[in-house]
Design an enzyme around this catalytic site. Structure first.
Site, PDB file in Angstrom:
ATOM      1  N   ARG A 129       0.827  -1.208   0.000  1.00 46.98           N
ATOM      2  CA  ARG A 129       0.000   0.000   0.000  1.00 46.98           C
ATOM      3  C   ARG A 129       0.866   1.266   0.000  1.00 46.98           C
ATOM      4  O   ARG A 129       0.492   2.277  -0.544  1.00 46.98           O
ATOM      5  CB  ARG A 129      -0.863  -0.021   1.269  1.00 46.98           C
ATOM      6  CG  ARG A 129      -2.153   0.722   1.180  1.00 46.98           C
ATOM      7  CD  ARG A 129      -2.895   0.770   2.528  1.00 46.98           C
ATOM      8  NE  ARG A 129      -2.902  -0.448   3.300  1.00 46.98           N
ATOM      9  CZ  ARG A 129      -3.840  -1.388   3.212  1.00 46.98           C
ATOM     10  NH1 ARG A 129      -4.842  -1.261   2.374  1.00 46.98           N
ATOM     11  NH2 ARG A 129      -3.779  -2.464   3.969  1.00 46.98           N
ATOM     12  N   TYR A 130       1.995   1.197   0.688  1.00 47.55           N
ATOM     13  CA  TYR A 130       2.900   2.353   0.802  1.00 47.55           C
ATOM     14  C   TYR A 130       4.223   1.967   0.145  1.00 47.55           C
ATOM     15  O   TYR A 130       4.592   0.795   0.121  1.00 47.55           O
ATOM     16  CB  TYR A 130       3.182   2.671   2.272  1.00 47.55           C
ATOM     17  CG  TYR A 130       1.970   2.866   3.140  1.00 47.55           C
ATOM     18  CD1 TYR A 130       1.328   4.096   3.221  1.00 47.55           C
ATOM     19  CD2 TYR A 130       1.472   1.816   3.916  1.00 47.55           C
ATOM     20  CE1 TYR A 130       0.230   4.280   4.043  1.00 47.55           C
ATOM     21  CE2 TYR A 130       0.374   1.994   4.748  1.00 47.55           C
ATOM     22  CZ  TYR A 130      -0.243   3.227   4.810  1.00 47.55           C
ATOM     23  OH  TYR A 130      -1.325   3.410   5.612  1.00 47.55           O
TER      24      TYR A 130
ATOM     25  N   ARG B  68       7.130  -0.252   2.389  1.00 48.76           N
ATOM     26  CA  ARG B  68       6.811  -1.387   3.251  1.00 48.76           C
ATOM     27  C   ARG B  68       5.696  -2.237   2.654  1.00 48.76           C
ATOM     28  O   ARG B  68       4.853  -1.730   1.899  1.00 48.76           O
ATOM     29  CB  ARG B  68       6.423  -0.934   4.654  1.00 48.76           C
ATOM     30  CG  ARG B  68       5.298   0.093   4.696  1.00 48.76           C
ATOM     31  CD  ARG B  68       5.476   0.978   5.923  1.00 48.76           C
ATOM     32  NE  ARG B  68       4.422   1.963   6.107  1.00 48.76           N
ATOM     33  CZ  ARG B  68       4.451   3.182   5.555  1.00 48.76           C
ATOM     34  NH1 ARG B  68       5.412   3.547   4.710  1.00 48.76           N
ATOM     35  NH2 ARG B  68       3.475   4.042   5.817  1.00 48.76           N
TER      36      ARG B  68
ATOM     37  N   CYS C 258      -5.806 -17.129  14.093  1.00 49.64           N
ATOM     38  CA  CYS C 258      -5.456 -16.343  15.283  1.00 49.64           C
ATOM     39  C   CYS C 258      -5.695 -17.183  16.533  1.00 49.64           C
ATOM     40  O   CYS C 258      -6.528 -18.094  16.512  1.00 49.64           O
ATOM     41  CB  CYS C 258      -6.343 -15.100  15.379  1.00 49.64           C
ATOM     42  SG  CYS C 258      -6.215 -14.039  13.938  1.00 49.64           S
TER      43      CYS C 258
ATOM     44  N   CYS D 103     -11.337 -11.825  17.563  1.00 50.44           N
ATOM     45  CA  CYS D 103     -11.888 -10.591  18.129  1.00 50.44           C
ATOM     46  C   CYS D 103     -13.195 -10.289  17.390  1.00 50.44           C
ATOM     47  O   CYS D 103     -13.227 -10.335  16.156  1.00 50.44           O
ATOM     48  CB  CYS D 103     -10.896  -9.448  17.952  1.00 50.44           C
ATOM     49  SG  CYS D 103      -9.232  -9.904  18.467  1.00 50.44           S
TER      50      CYS D 103
ATOM     51  N   CYS E 243     -12.982  -7.677  14.588  1.00 48.42           N
ATOM     52  CA  CYS E 243     -11.834  -7.800  13.685  1.00 48.42           C
ATOM     53  C   CYS E 243     -12.084  -7.161  12.315  1.00 48.42           C
ATOM     54  O   CYS E 243     -13.109  -7.404  11.686  1.00 48.42           O
ATOM     55  CB  CYS E 243     -11.497  -9.269  13.504  1.00 48.42           C
ATOM     56  SG  CYS E 243     -10.182  -9.520  12.294  1.00 48.42           S
TER      57      CYS E 243
ATOM     58  N   ARG F 140     -10.398  -7.865   9.691  1.00 46.80           N
ATOM     59  CA  ARG F 140     -10.223  -8.869   8.627  1.00 46.80           C
ATOM     60  C   ARG F 140     -11.095 -10.089   8.917  1.00 46.80           C
ATOM     61  O   ARG F 140     -10.730 -11.216   8.587  1.00 46.80           O
ATOM     62  CB  ARG F 140      -8.750  -9.279   8.524  1.00 46.80           C
ATOM     63  CG  ARG F 140      -7.850  -8.166   8.072  1.00 46.80           C
ATOM     64  CD  ARG F 140      -6.548  -8.676   7.443  1.00 46.80           C
ATOM     65  NE  ARG F 140      -5.788  -7.542   6.954  1.00 46.80           N
ATOM     66  CZ  ARG F 140      -4.655  -7.098   7.531  1.00 46.80           C
ATOM     67  NH1 ARG F 140      -4.132  -7.722   8.552  1.00 46.80           N
ATOM     68  NH2 ARG F 140      -4.031  -6.042   7.029  1.00 46.80           N
TER      69      ARG F 140
ATOM     70  N   ASP G 259     -12.568  -0.003  12.211  1.00 49.41           N
ATOM     71  CA  ASP G 259     -12.844  -0.053  10.771  1.00 49.41           C
ATOM     72  C   ASP G 259     -14.288  -0.461  10.509  1.00 49.41           C
ATOM     73  O   ASP G 259     -14.968  -1.003  11.387  1.00 49.41           O
ATOM     74  CB  ASP G 259     -11.886  -1.054  10.112  1.00 49.41           C
ATOM     75  CG  ASP G 259     -10.451  -0.564  10.166  1.00 49.41           C
ATOM     76  OD1 ASP G 259     -10.232   0.613   9.816  1.00 49.41           O
ATOM     77  OD2 ASP G 259      -9.563  -1.333  10.575  1.00 49.41           O
TER      78      ASP G 259
ATOM     79  N   ASP H 106      -7.902   4.158   9.227  1.00 50.58           N
ATOM     80  CA  ASP H 106      -7.548   3.563   7.944  1.00 50.58           C
ATOM     81  C   ASP H 106      -8.648   3.988   6.985  1.00 50.58           C
ATOM     82  O   ASP H 106      -9.802   3.571   7.134  1.00 50.58           O
ATOM     83  CB  ASP H 106      -7.498   2.033   8.068  1.00 50.58           C
ATOM     84  CG  ASP H 106      -6.088   1.522   7.919  1.00 50.58           C
ATOM     85  OD1 ASP H 106      -5.507   1.750   6.840  1.00 50.58           O
ATOM     86  OD2 ASP H 106      -5.584   0.901   8.867  1.00 50.58           O
TER      87      ASP H 106
ATOM     88  N   LYS I 219      -3.470   5.034   6.186  1.00 52.49           N
ATOM     89  CA  LYS I 219      -3.836   5.579   7.504  1.00 52.49           C
ATOM     90  C   LYS I 219      -3.711   7.102   7.496  1.00 52.49           C
ATOM     91  O   LYS I 219      -2.780   7.640   6.894  1.00 52.49           O
ATOM     92  CB  LYS I 219      -2.881   5.049   8.570  1.00 52.49           C
ATOM     93  CG  LYS I 219      -3.111   3.593   8.897  1.00 52.49           C
ATOM     94  CD  LYS I 219      -2.210   3.139  10.021  1.00 52.49           C
ATOM     95  CE  LYS I 219      -2.451   1.672  10.286  1.00 52.49           C
ATOM     96  NZ  LYS I 219      -2.134   0.831   9.121  1.00 52.49           N
TER      97      LYS I 219
END
Ligand code: SF4
Length: 355
Positions: free
Chosen positions: A91-92, A95, A104, A108, A111, A113, A274, A311, A318
């Site tokens: 995305r950037y 990185r 996981c 959560c 979440c 994702r 999000d 985001d 972000k």
């Protein structure tokens, strides 16, 4: 009594006293769509007598998760539109995310994702896909940092992590490897010498960004796990999600950030939640978030200040969204507000007044 393994079904949540039998049908309906996992450490932290327990709220399913709002998206932060090869999100410029695993230790309920993670999600990157992902990083000299996320990369065995680090070690332009994980908090005993050794490679600096949202998660065992990482030379950062009914309180946020700093974990990001499907009950407004973040300023040490970020939906990256303390009033003149709400001209007009 502490469970000996993670709870993964609605029925087991009822047996463990974490869910009333009257909510079993609702939880089973949610579980058909979104995975459940609560580790023994997290189950042991939940106050069964508190219907609003902030730990339970993070991991015990709620029927509200099946209500989606028009603005919610399966891929709220646009991972897919920035994925040149499977497992990579670029995305950037400097990185990439390397999503090695989509499993996981806990799931959560908020979440971002949630449509991609879980035992029935995308699993672990296949060897050929991992080869292609490493090839992509090798062929892009602008990639300075690789961020292992997913899923939680620290669910991988020490052997798998070491294999990955060995491959990254051979890419000279990659200098930083960052792991995003909840493991030191939700399964701290997993952070043993073997796992820590696997995260390190000569010539690379290893960071671990620890995800925790409530000060009660920072148990003595979690603090010891973070201590082992930091003592071994791993740099630690925090990331938390601002969540209604969990940490939308100035005292809770202050205690969480102070806890991180005490653990030698530098507060890094406080995420605005999000637009993931079925998470509206966790979201607060940006104005509420800004007021909470403002409450930290001055009241707790500068070490304890995370960056409040959104985001931008769609994959635009972000953006820091804390309210600004400075307002232009002319050509290089400003009004600046202090932490107590006082407003001052900059540069000062007249004599300096000290508080
Ligand atoms: S640990 Fe991270 S990726 Fe996994 S369910 Fe929680 S928020 Fe999602």
């Amino acid at each position: 009594m502490k469970q000996d393994r993670a709870i993964r079904t609605a029925k087991d949540l009822v047996s463990a006293g974490l869910l009333g039998a009257d909510r079993l049908g609702d939880a089973e309906a949610v579980a058909k769509r979104y995975a459940i996992a609560v580790t023994p450490d997290m189950a042991g932290l939940i106050d069964r007598a508190d219907p609003n327990d902030p730990i339970a709220r993070q991991f015990v399913p709620d029927i509200a998760e099946l209500s989606t709002t028009p603005e919610e998206r399966a891929d709220p932060i646009g991972d897919l539109s920035h994925s040149p090869v499977e497992g990579i999100v670029h995305r950037y410029p400097d990185r990439v995310l390397l999503k090695a695993v989509h499993v996981c230790p806990v799931y959560c309920r908020f979440c971002f994702r949630r449509e991609m993670v879980g035992p029935e999600g995308l699993g672990t990157l296949a060897p050929e896909a991992m080869d292609a992902a490493i090839g992509y990083i090798t062929n892009h000299p602008e990639i300075w940092e690789v961020i292992l996320t997913g899923g939680d990369p620290l669910v991988l065995s020490a052997r798998r992590l070491e294999e990955m680090m060995v491959r990254l070690k051979d890419i000279p332009h990659v200098k930083i490897v960052r792991f995003h994980s909840r493991v030191p908090v939700v399964e701290p005993q997993r952070v043993d010498d073997k796992l820590i050794a696997a995260l390190k490679a000569s010539g690379k600096t290893t960071y671990v960004a620890l995800h925790a949202n409530h000060p009660r998660e920072l148990t003595p065992a979690a603090r010891a796990a973070a201590g082992r990482l930091v003592d071994a030379g791993v740099v630690m950062l925090s990331q938390s999600v601002l969540l209604r009914g969990i940490n939308d309180d100035p005292d809770v946020l202050a205690e969480l950030m102070r806890g991180f700093v005490e653990m030698r974990v530098k507060p890094y990001y406080l995420h605005h939640p999000d637009l993931a499907p079925g998470t509206a009950h966790f979201r607060l407004s940006i104005a509420e978030g800004q007021a909470l973040v403002k409450s930290l300023r001055g009241r707790v040490s500068g070490l304890c200040q995370p960056t409040y970020v959104l985001d931008i939906p769609g994959g635009y990256g972000k953006a820091p969204i804390a309210a600004s303390n400075v307002e232009a009033t002319g050509e290089d003149t400003y009004k600046v507000s202090d932490w107590q709400g006082g407003v001052h001209a900059y540069p000062p007009t007249g004599s300096y007044e000290t508080p």
